[in-house]
Design a protein around this motif. Structure first.
Motif, short mmCIF file in Angstrom:
data_model
loop_
_atom_site.label_atom_id
_atom_site.label_comp_id
_atom_site.label_asym_id
_atom_site.label_seq_id
_atom_site.Cartn_x
_atom_site.Cartn_y
_atom_site.Cartn_z
N GLY A 325 35.25 56.15 47.77
CA GLY A 325 34.52 56.29 46.51
C GLY A 325 33.05 55.98 46.65
N SER A 326 32.66 55.55 47.83
CA SER A 326 31.28 55.39 48.29
C SER A 326 30.45 54.49 47.39
CB SER A 326 30.61 56.76 48.46
OG SER A 326 30.34 57.37 47.23
N GLY A 327 30.96 53.34 47.06
CA GLY A 327 30.14 52.43 46.28
C GLY A 327 30.90 51.23 45.79
N ILE A 328 30.60 50.83 44.57
CA ILE A 328 31.22 49.66 43.97
C ILE A 328 31.70 50.04 42.57
CG2 ILE A 328 30.84 47.32 43.12
CD1 ILE A 328 28.76 46.97 45.35
N VAL A 329 32.89 49.57 42.23
CA VAL A 329 33.50 49.81 40.92
C VAL A 329 33.55 48.47 40.19
CG1 VAL A 329 35.79 50.19 39.90
CG2 VAL A 329 34.86 51.84 41.56
N ARG A 330 33.30 48.50 38.88
CA ARG A 330 33.47 47.29 38.06
C ARG A 330 34.59 47.53 37.07
NH1 ARG A 330 31.34 44.56 33.30
NH2 ARG A 330 30.04 46.34 32.74
N VAL A 331 35.50 46.57 37.00
CA VAL A 331 36.65 46.65 36.10
C VAL A 331 36.57 45.48 35.12
CG1 VAL A 331 39.17 46.49 35.97
CG2 VAL A 331 38.09 47.81 37.82
N ALA A 332 36.76 45.77 33.84
CA ALA A 332 36.77 44.73 32.80
C ALA A 332 38.21 44.56 32.30
CB ALA A 332 35.84 45.11 31.66
N PHE A 333 38.49 43.41 31.71
CA PHE A 333 39.85 43.05 31.34
C PHE A 333 39.91 42.64 29.87
CE2 PHE A 333 39.16 42.43 35.78
CZ PHE A 333 40.30 42.94 36.36
N ASP A 334 41.08 42.86 29.28
CA ASP A 334 41.29 42.35 27.92
C ASP A 334 42.27 41.18 27.97
OD1 ASP A 334 43.95 43.26 27.96
OD2 ASP A 334 43.40 45.18 27.06
N ASP A 335 42.49 40.55 26.83
CA ASP A 335 43.32 39.35 26.79
C ASP A 335 44.80 39.65 27.02
OD1 ASP A 335 41.08 37.89 26.30
OD2 ASP A 335 41.34 37.88 24.13
N GLN A 336 45.18 40.90 26.87
CA GLN A 336 46.59 41.27 27.02
C GLN A 336 46.94 41.69 28.45
OE1 GLN A 336 44.85 42.41 24.03
NE2 GLN A 336 45.71 40.47 23.34
N GLY A 337 46.02 41.56 29.36
CA GLY A 337 46.29 41.95 30.74
C GLY A 337 45.88 43.37 31.04
N GLY A 338 45.29 44.06 30.07
CA GLY A 338 44.81 45.41 30.30
C GLY A 338 43.53 45.42 31.11
N ALA A 339 43.33 46.49 31.85
CA ALA A 339 42.15 46.61 32.69
C ALA A 339 41.57 48.01 32.49
CB ALA A 339 42.50 46.39 34.15
N ARG A 340 40.24 48.12 32.58
CA ARG A 340 39.64 49.45 32.54
C ARG A 340 38.39 49.45 33.40
NH1 ARG A 340 35.57 49.49 27.97
NH2 ARG A 340 35.58 47.34 27.29
N GLN A 341 38.21 50.56 34.08
CA GLN A 341 37.00 50.74 34.88
C GLN A 341 35.84 51.00 33.94
OE1 GLN A 341 37.02 53.16 38.59
NE2 GLN A 341 35.72 54.52 37.43
N VAL A 342 34.78 50.19 34.05
CA VAL A 342 33.64 50.35 33.16
C VAL A 342 32.39 50.83 33.89
CG1 VAL A 342 34.39 48.80 31.34
CG2 VAL A 342 33.21 47.86 33.33
N ASP A 343 32.34 50.65 35.20
CA ASP A 343 31.21 51.16 35.98
C ASP A 343 31.72 51.65 37.32
OD1 ASP A 343 28.64 50.79 34.59
OD2 ASP A 343 29.19 48.66 34.58
#
Ligand SMILES: [Ca+2]
Length: 380
Positions: A325-343
């Motif tokens: 993917g040639s870089g860096i990914v940032r993942v954010a989390f919610d209180d329920q254990g959910g995760a989503r890629q934000v950057d």
């Protein structure tokens, strides 16, 4: 920094779009566009020969492994000091010297842990070692080296895993072990492949493991069914996360929970190389679904949870290196254990590892021979 629109799959997973009949959707982050601007600047710290992993000491220096078998102490100024006493390493393909981490008791003992591909009868196998880091008269060396765990029997294949993480109590060592490209043993409870192990600081099966009474590999096993996990870290809230490389498609980010089976090679969001199908995770509800997956793959390597001061927007989120993917990914989390890629930042190079420095900057390893260690600090 511009916030990009989330892909439809992510919207579905976050309940912002009408639910699809059947099982909940897991977000595919593989087709998300790159972020348009970098919120950081990159400064080269040092050029190295196939740098593989880094870990910070309390004084701000980093231990950096080179895949061929060398270990260095690296200052933020770029000054390198080789650490002698690393044992012989089977180097080739994906195998070599791997991960390194100071002991939770480093301040008292000076001990570090590292993983390497140990040569032996039949090939090689990942091994976990501990040694004391001793510095005197401008030189550094390892003393009192002990191999605490080794994969037996040895053999061929890549996919070593071999990532170390300590739990917040500092009492337990978690170790990823890949499937060595053999697939089926990841589901065999008596083979130390395709597992995450939970050990004492001396390398024994940790009390309280799900199959503690069974002995052998079973007693050491925390979770099962992993392919090639190159990332393992505790979040600030105490939860343990791992990512692993999928086959053709299907890289995963997983919340690691005691006794769970993460499904490889029974299920995957990817397909085998060449296109042969693999059942999708929702077809086997007893197997643990990833929190996120990436198709096409990013080839995740390195995982750090950001808790520093230089990038306040990133606190609590995970940074993941991406080889393909040639870089860096940032993942954010919610209180329920959910995760989503934000950057997803395109650095146009393969990132092998990423770590948070004590000063709140982020260091990243550019894969290659030569490769580089970079320091990320806020832009403008
Ligand atoms: Ca899985």
């Amino acid at each position: 920094m511009r916030r990009l629109p989330l892909p439809l799959a992510a919207l579905l997973a976050w309940g912002l779009a009408p639910a699809v009949a059947g099982a909940a959707e897991v977000a595919n982050s593989g087709e998300a566009p790159f972020s348009e601007t970098l919120p950081f600047v990159l400064t080269e710290i040092a050029e190295m020969d196939s740098p593989w992993a880094l870990a910070f000491l309390p004084d701000g220096r980093a231990l950096v492994t080179e895949h061929g078998g060398e270990l260095f102490l690296l200052r933020p100024t770029g000054e390198k000091l080789e650490v002698s006493g690393v044992p012989p390493v089977a180097h080739g393909g994906q195998n070599g010297l791997f991960h390194v981490a100071p002991s939770p008791r480093f301040a008292q003992t000076g001990e570090i842990y590292f993983t390497f591909s140990e040569p032996g009868e039949g090939g090689s196998g990942p091994a976990l070692a501990r040694a004391k880091l001793v510095e005197a008269e401008g030189a550094a060396r390892l003393e009192d080296l002990a191999v605490l765990w080794r994969q037996e029997p040895k053999g061929g294949g890549g996919h070593p895993g071999a990532i170390i993480a300590f739990d917040p109590s500092g009492e337990h060592l978690f170790l990823t072990v890949g499937d060595r490209q053999r697939m089926a043993p990841a589901q065999d409870p008596d083979q130390g492949l395709g597992k995450i192990l939970r050990l004492t600081l001396d390398g024994a099966a940790a009390p309280g493991n799900p199959q503690e009474a069974a002995g052998g590999v079973r007693a050491m096993t925390w979770t099962t069914g992993h392919r090639n996990p190159y990332g393992l870290a505790f979040a600030p809230d105490g939860r343990l996360w791992s990512h692993e490389m999928g086959p053709q498609g299907g890289d995963e980010l997983n919340l690691i929970e005691a006794g769970a089976n993460y499904g490889w090679p029974e299920v995957s969001y990817g397909v085998h190389y060449g296109g042969r199908a693999i059942p999708k995770p929702p077809t086997r509800t007893e197997l643990h679904e990833p929190a996120l997956y990436w198709t096409p793959v990013i080839a995740p390597a390195g995982l750090t949870f950001y808790a520093g001061d230089l990038f306040p927007d990133w606190r609590g989120s995970a940074l993941i290196g991406a080889l393909a993917g040639s870089g860096i990914v940032r993942v954010a989390f919610d209180d329920q254990g959910g995760a989503r890629q934000v950057d997803r930042w395109d650095l146009e190079t393969r990132i092998r590892d990423v770590e948070t420095a004590p000063d709140g900057s982020v260091w990243a390893i550019e894969d290659g021979s030569p490769g580089r260690v970079w320091r990320l600090t806020p832009a403008g």
